[in-house]
Design a protein around this motif. Sequence first.
Motif: not given
Length: 224
Positions: A67-75
């Motif tokens: 999570f980067l700045n409360n956003r799941d960016v891994s997918k």
Amino acid sequence: MESIRVYNLNKTYGQNDEKIKVQALKSITLTLETNKIYAIMGHSGSGKSTLMHILGLLDRPSSGQYFLNNRDVSKLSDRQQAHIRNREIGFVFQAYNLLPRYSVYKNVEMPMTYSTVSGSDRKIRINRLLEQVGLGHRIHHKPNELSGGERQRVAIARALVMNPTVILADEPTGNLDTKTEKEIMALLTELKDDSRTIVLVTHEVEIAEYADAIIKIRDGEVIE
């Protein structure tokens, strides 16, 4: 306020049908906050660079969440990750990674190539940043006309030009003498107060002492 959170992050190199697999990261769980510096330390092959690459969206985890700045960016898709990487993450490398044929101004401007920032706003922002890092008088010089410390200051200005919330620095003082090393670390310490999270990879205890927290990695695991 947290800016980075990774949960049960794993990274394995080698496909399912390959006999040899290497697990570079094992169940990494971390929370990193704004206005702080974190130092990642570990021996060669410990997994610290792999973790840095994943945090910078230069590589993907095999499993787990980022999570980067409360956003799941891994997918996210490659294109979506590239967009976020350009706007929310700044990079500082040991070898500076400056373009030798371009001026200081052009090198700092590079991350803005595909942005919608107008030419006049670019000029204002770049000039301000170069003044901030003490290089306002070197704006038209090329990298080979600068000292190692000045090149790293250009790299820091370039990392800041899109106003990212996260700065990732991979051995940022590795090529510098002791005096310049202290100057660069003092500059990075100032930058954390602008609602940024700074993560640096280092093997030097003296550099890690500038950090608010030290993350030690051994054999792909956080040990303390």
